[in-house]
Design a protein around this motif. Structure first.
Motif, PDB file in Angstrom:
ATOM      1  N   ARG A  45       0.828  -1.211   0.000  1.00 13.43           N
ATOM      2  CA  ARG A  45       0.000   0.000   0.000  1.00 13.43           C
ATOM      3  C   ARG A  45       0.862   1.260   0.000  1.00 13.43           C
ATOM      4  NH1 ARG A  45      -3.015  -3.011   3.861  1.00 13.43           N
ATOM      5  NH2 ARG A  45      -2.172  -1.720   5.524  1.00 13.43           N
ATOM      6  N   VAL A  46       1.932   1.255   0.747  1.00 12.07           N
ATOM      7  CA  VAL A  46       2.836   2.419   0.778  1.00 12.07           C
ATOM      8  C   VAL A  46       3.466   2.621  -0.593  1.00 12.07           C
ATOM      9  CG1 VAL A  46       5.016   3.280   1.719  1.00 12.07           C
ATOM     10  CG2 VAL A  46       3.283   2.341   3.255  1.00 12.07           C
ATOM     11  N   MET A  47       3.884   1.532  -1.223  1.00 11.14           N
ATOM     12  CA  MET A  47       4.492   1.655  -2.552  1.00 11.14           C
ATOM     13  C   MET A  47       3.476   2.193  -3.565  1.00 11.14           C
ATOM     14  SD  MET A  47       7.588   0.957  -2.063  1.00 11.14           S
ATOM     15  CE  MET A  47       8.151   0.973  -3.735  1.00 11.14           C
ATOM     16  N   GLN A  48       2.217   1.780  -3.461  1.00  9.06           N
ATOM     17  CA  GLN A  48       1.184   2.303  -4.354  1.00  9.06           C
ATOM     18  C   GLN A  48       0.988   3.802  -4.125  1.00  9.06           C
ATOM     19  OE1 GLN A  48      -2.213  -0.141  -3.499  1.00  9.06           O
ATOM     20  NE2 GLN A  48      -1.445  -1.889  -4.670  1.00  9.06           N
ATOM     21  N   LEU A  49       1.012   4.224  -2.874  1.00  7.59           N
ATOM     22  CA  LEU A  49       0.876   5.658  -2.575  1.00  7.59           C
ATOM     23  C   LEU A  49       2.074   6.436  -3.104  1.00  7.59           C
ATOM     24  CD1 LEU A  49      -0.551   5.543   1.051  1.00  7.59           C
ATOM     25  CD2 LEU A  49      -1.741   6.277  -1.019  1.00  7.59           C
ATOM     26  N   ILE A  50       3.250   5.879  -2.952  1.00  8.78           N
ATOM     27  CA  ILE A  50       4.455   6.552  -3.454  1.00  8.78           C
ATOM     28  C   ILE A  50       4.372   6.705  -4.968  1.00  8.78           C
ATOM     29  CG2 ILE A  50       6.942   6.252  -3.817  1.00  8.78           C
ATOM     30  CD1 ILE A  50       7.072   5.143  -0.951  1.00  8.78           C
ATOM     31  N   ASP A  51       3.871   5.671  -5.637  1.00  9.87           N
ATOM     32  CA  ASP A  51       3.750   5.727  -7.099  1.00  9.87           C
ATOM     33  C   ASP A  51       2.775   6.819  -7.535  1.00  9.87           C
ATOM     34  OD1 ASP A  51       5.565   3.695  -7.416  1.00  9.87           O
ATOM     35  OD2 ASP A  51       4.033   2.125  -7.643  1.00  9.87           O
ATOM     36  N   LYS A  52       1.818   7.166  -6.699  1.00  7.18           N
ATOM     37  CA  LYS A  52       0.832   8.190  -7.039  1.00  7.18           C
ATOM     38  C   LYS A  52       1.336   9.609  -6.793  1.00  7.18           C
ATOM     39  CE  LYS A  52      -3.196   5.297  -6.197  1.00  7.18           C
ATOM     40  NZ  LYS A  52      -4.420   5.111  -5.397  1.00  7.18           N
ATOM     41  N   LEU A  53       2.438   9.752  -6.088  1.00  6.57           N
ATOM     42  CA  LEU A  53       2.977  11.088  -5.821  1.00  6.57           C
ATOM     43  C   LEU A  53       3.483  11.717  -7.116  1.00  6.57           C
ATOM     44  CD1 LEU A  53       5.012  10.467  -2.541  1.00  6.57           C
ATOM     45  CD2 LEU A  53       2.864  11.723  -2.766  1.00  6.57           C
ATOM     46  N   PRO A  54       3.346  13.050  -7.234  1.00  3.31           N
ATOM     47  CA  PRO A  54       3.897  13.704  -8.428  1.00  3.31           C
ATOM     48  C   PRO A  54       5.418  13.653  -8.376  1.00  3.31           C
ATOM     49  CG  PRO A  54       3.092  15.339  -6.872  1.00  3.31           C
ATOM     50  CD  PRO A  54       2.709  13.994  -6.329  1.00  3.31           C
ATOM     51  N   PRO A  55       6.046  13.696  -9.531  1.00  2.00           N
ATOM     52  CA  PRO A  55       7.515  13.654  -9.540  1.00  2.00           C
ATOM     53  C   PRO A  55       8.083  14.942  -8.933  1.00  2.00           C
ATOM     54  CG  PRO A  55       6.667  14.044 -11.743  1.00  2.00           C
ATOM     55  CD  PRO A  55       5.487  13.773 -10.875  1.00  2.00           C
ATOM     56  N   PRO A  56       9.235  14.875  -8.343  1.00  2.00           N
ATOM     57  CA  PRO A  56       9.844  16.079  -7.774  1.00  2.00           C
ATOM     58  C   PRO A  56      10.297  17.011  -8.891  1.00  2.00           C
ATOM     59  CG  PRO A  56      11.366  14.236  -7.618  1.00  2.00           C
ATOM     60  CD  PRO A  56      10.064  13.697  -8.139  1.00  2.00           C
ATOM     61  N   PRO A  57      10.377  18.307  -8.600  1.00  2.00           N
ATOM     62  CA  PRO A  57      10.854  19.238  -9.629  1.00  2.00           C
ATOM     63  C   PRO A  57      12.334  18.982  -9.920  1.00  2.00           C
ATOM     64  CG  PRO A  57      10.632  20.353  -7.524  1.00  2.00           C
ATOM     65  CD  PRO A  57      10.079  18.967  -7.350  1.00  2.00           C
ATOM     66  N   PRO A  58      12.787  19.354 -11.106  1.00  2.00           N
ATOM     67  CA  PRO A  58      14.211  19.185 -11.423  1.00  2.00           C
ATOM     68  C   PRO A  58      15.062  19.979 -10.435  1.00  2.00           C
ATOM     69  CG  PRO A  58      12.960  19.755 -13.391  1.00  2.00           C
ATOM     70  CD  PRO A  58      12.034  19.893 -12.238  1.00  2.00           C
ATOM     71  N   LEU A  59      16.243  19.510 -10.187  1.00  2.00           N
ATOM     72  CA  LEU A  59      17.122  20.155  -9.206  1.00  2.00           C
ATOM     73  C   LEU A  59      17.620  21.521  -9.680  1.00  2.00           C
ATOM     74  CD1 LEU A  59      19.229  17.104  -8.001  1.00  2.00           C
ATOM     75  CD2 LEU A  59      17.335  18.234  -6.831  1.00  2.00           C
ATOM     76  N   ASP A  60      17.734  21.749 -10.989  1.00  2.00           N
ATOM     77  CA  ASP A  60      18.270  23.018 -11.479  1.00  2.00           C
ATOM     78  C   ASP A  60      17.202  24.105 -11.580  1.00  2.00           C
ATOM     79  OD1 ASP A  60      16.916  21.794 -13.511  1.00  2.00           O
ATOM     80  OD2 ASP A  60      18.382  22.239 -15.063  1.00  2.00           O
ATOM     81  N   GLN A  61      15.918  23.777 -11.317  1.00  2.00           N
ATOM     82  CA  GLN A  61      14.868  24.790 -11.352  1.00  2.00           C
ATOM     83  C   GLN A  61      14.303  24.942  -9.948  1.00  2.00           C
ATOM     84  OE1 GLN A  61      11.988  23.547 -14.203  1.00  2.00           O
ATOM     85  NE2 GLN A  61      13.352  23.868 -15.971  1.00  2.00           N
ATOM     86  N   PRO A  62      13.985  26.184  -9.552  1.00  2.00           N
ATOM     87  CA  PRO A  62      13.380  26.366  -8.225  1.00  2.00           C
ATOM     88  C   PRO A  62      11.960  25.807  -8.225  1.00  2.00           C
ATOM     89  CG  PRO A  62      13.551  28.453  -9.376  1.00  2.00           C
ATOM     90  CD  PRO A  62      14.224  27.421 -10.236  1.00  2.00           C
ATOM     91  N   ALA A  63      11.508  25.460  -7.060  1.00  2.00           N
ATOM     92  CA  ALA A  63      10.143  24.953  -6.916  1.00  2.00           C
ATOM     93  C   ALA A  63       9.168  26.090  -7.164  1.00  2.00           C
ATOM     94  CB  ALA A  63       9.962  24.385  -5.505  1.00  2.00           C
ATOM     95  N   GLU A  64       7.914  25.769  -7.492  1.00  2.00           N
ATOM     96  CA  GLU A  64       6.902  26.789  -7.814  1.00  2.00           C
ATOM     97  C   GLU A  64       6.691  27.743  -6.655  1.00  2.00           C
ATOM     98  OE1 GLU A  64       3.258  25.039  -9.127  1.00  2.00           O
ATOM     99  OE2 GLU A  64       4.258  23.703 -10.523  1.00  2.00           O
ATOM    100  N   GLU A  65       6.754  27.251  -5.433  1.00  2.00           N
ATOM    101  CA  GLU A  65       6.522  28.106  -4.271  1.00  2.00           C
ATOM    102  C   GLU A  65       7.623  29.160  -4.153  1.00  2.00           C
ATOM    103  OE1 GLU A  65       6.758  24.777  -1.992  1.00  2.00           O
ATOM    104  OE2 GLU A  65       4.755  24.088  -2.504  1.00  2.00           O
ATOM    105  N   GLU A  66       8.850  28.791  -4.547  1.00  2.00           N
ATOM    106  CA  GLU A  66       9.964  29.722  -4.432  1.00  2.00           C
ATOM    107  C   GLU A  66       9.872  30.817  -5.493  1.00  2.00           C
ATOM    108  OE1 GLU A  66      13.572  27.520  -4.500  1.00  2.00           O
ATOM    109  OE2 GLU A  66      12.994  26.242  -2.834  1.00  2.00           O
ATOM    110  N   CYS A  67       9.222  30.563  -6.619  1.00  2.00           N
ATOM    111  CA  CYS A  67       9.122  31.534  -7.695  1.00  2.00           C
ATOM    112  C   CYS A  67       8.151  32.654  -7.343  1.00  2.00           C
ATOM    113  CB  CYS A  67       8.670  30.859  -8.993  1.00  2.00           C
ATOM    114  SG  CYS A  67       9.883  29.725  -9.657  1.00  2.00           S
ATOM    115  N   ALA A  68       7.187  32.406  -6.538  1.00  2.00           N
ATOM    116  CA  ALA A  68       6.132  33.375  -6.268  1.00  2.00           C
ATOM    117  C   ALA A  68       6.566  34.474  -5.380  1.00  2.00           C
ATOM    118  CB  ALA A  68       4.940  32.672  -5.632  1.00  2.00           C
TER     119      ALA A  68
END
Length: 76
Positions: A53-76
Protein backbone atom coordinates in the motif's frame (compact mmCIF):
# COMPACT_ATOMS: atom_id res chain seq x y z
CA UNK A 1 19.90 -52.86 52.38
CA UNK A 2 16.12 -52.35 52.53
CA UNK A 3 16.59 -48.64 53.22
CA UNK A 4 18.80 -48.39 50.12
CA UNK A 5 16.02 -49.93 48.03
CA UNK A 6 13.50 -47.56 49.56
CA UNK A 7 15.76 -44.61 48.83
CA UNK A 8 16.25 -45.86 45.28
CA UNK A 9 12.49 -46.32 44.89
CA UNK A 10 11.90 -42.75 46.10
CA UNK A 11 14.48 -41.39 43.69
CA UNK A 12 12.94 -43.33 40.81
CA UNK A 13 9.51 -41.98 41.75
CA UNK A 14 10.83 -38.42 41.80
CA UNK A 15 12.57 -38.98 38.48
CA UNK A 16 9.39 -40.36 36.92
CA UNK A 17 7.37 -37.39 38.22
CA UNK A 18 9.97 -34.98 36.87
CA UNK A 19 9.94 -36.72 33.48
CA UNK A 20 6.14 -36.48 33.33
CA UNK A 21 6.22 -32.81 34.29
CA UNK A 22 8.85 -32.12 31.63
CA UNK A 23 6.74 -33.95 29.00
CA UNK A 24 3.76 -31.80 29.89
CA UNK A 25 5.84 -28.63 29.80
CA UNK A 26 7.33 -29.66 26.46
CA UNK A 27 3.86 -30.25 25.00
CA UNK A 28 2.72 -26.84 26.23
CA UNK A 29 5.80 -25.18 24.76
CA UNK A 30 5.20 -26.88 21.42
CA UNK A 31 1.68 -25.45 21.37
CA UNK A 32 3.01 -21.99 22.18
CA UNK A 33 5.62 -22.26 19.43
CA UNK A 34 2.93 -23.23 16.92
CA UNK A 35 0.76 -20.30 17.98
CA UNK A 36 3.66 -17.86 17.81
CA UNK A 37 4.66 -19.12 14.37
CA UNK A 38 1.12 -18.57 13.18
CA UNK A 39 1.06 -15.07 14.65
CA UNK A 40 4.44 -14.35 13.09
CA UNK A 41 3.20 -15.46 9.68
CA UNK A 42 0.09 -13.27 10.02
CA UNK A 43 2.21 -10.27 10.99
CA UNK A 44 4.55 -10.86 8.07
CA UNK A 45 1.57 -10.90 5.69
CA UNK A 46 0.23 -7.69 7.22
CA UNK A 47 3.65 -6.05 6.85
CA UNK A 48 3.80 -7.13 3.19
CA UNK A 49 0.33 -5.71 2.55
CA UNK A 50 1.24 -2.44 4.27
CA UNK A 51 4.44 -2.21 2.23
CA UNK A 52 2.48 -2.74 -0.97
CA UNK A 53 0.00 0.00 0.00
CA UNK A 54 2.84 2.42 0.78
CA UNK A 55 4.49 1.66 -2.55
CA UNK A 56 1.18 2.30 -4.35
CA UNK A 57 0.88 5.66 -2.58
CA UNK A 58 4.46 6.55 -3.45
CA UNK A 59 3.75 5.73 -7.10
CA UNK A 60 0.83 8.19 -7.04
CA UNK A 61 2.98 11.09 -5.82
CA UNK A 62 3.90 13.70 -8.43
CA UNK A 63 7.51 13.65 -9.54
CA UNK A 64 9.84 16.08 -7.77
CA UNK A 65 10.85 19.24 -9.63
CA UNK A 66 14.21 19.19 -11.42
CA UNK A 67 17.12 20.15 -9.21
CA UNK A 68 18.27 23.02 -11.48
CA UNK A 69 14.87 24.79 -11.35
CA UNK A 70 13.38 26.37 -8.22
CA UNK A 71 10.14 24.95 -6.92
CA UNK A 72 6.90 26.79 -7.81
CA UNK A 73 6.52 28.11 -4.27
CA UNK A 74 9.96 29.72 -4.43
CA UNK A 75 9.12 31.53 -7.69
CA UNK A 76 6.13 33.37 -6.27
Amino acid sequence: MISEFQLLTQKIGKLAALAQRLRSENAQLRLEVAQLRSQNQEQAQRMQQAQERVMQLIDKLPPPPPLDQPAEEECA
